[in-house]
Design an enzyme around this catalytic site. Sequence first.
Site: not given
Length: 185
Positions: A61, A131
């Site tokens: 992605h 993240y």
Amino acid sequence: MKYIETSIPDVWIIEPVVLNDARGYFMETYKQADFEQHIGPVNFVQDNESCSSKGILRGLHYQLAPYSQAKLVRVIEGVVIDIAVDLRKGSPTFGRSVSVELSADNKRQLFIPQGFAHGFYVKSEKAIFTYKVDNPYMPAYERGIRYDDATVQVDWQIDTDTIVQTSEKDGRLPLLQDAEINFKY
């Protein structure tokens, strides 16, 4: 923290100093001044976390500019193979990938700059993945490339006895040659 260059400039492995004792461990996972000294300024604006089971593959992605995302990724529980693919047109490493094992045991992190596709494959029974990103999620700018695109030659380290599971959306992603990309080196 130890900053380790990868085969693609601007993608970094970060190994924390882990202090272990009878109570467990302590480590710094992010220190802005240290990070900026090695990598440069990045204004992280959002933290994300996902939980996935064995055989799940998420990616590859990215978000188009101006909402491209730099990411600082790590695993809290389990083991993943984390991938960054250079999508910066004009880059000498365009289309090449970096593959790094991130785990709760090795406590490594991977910094992925803007202009890269990102994905990961879960090798353990379960993985909790977290993240930081420097731009918010913008669905209208979200894009991706197929995880099995032969021209990218990603080393997913997939076990032969594991069935890979992707989302329906990821299964429809284009090959790199057909992907919409607006990053420049």
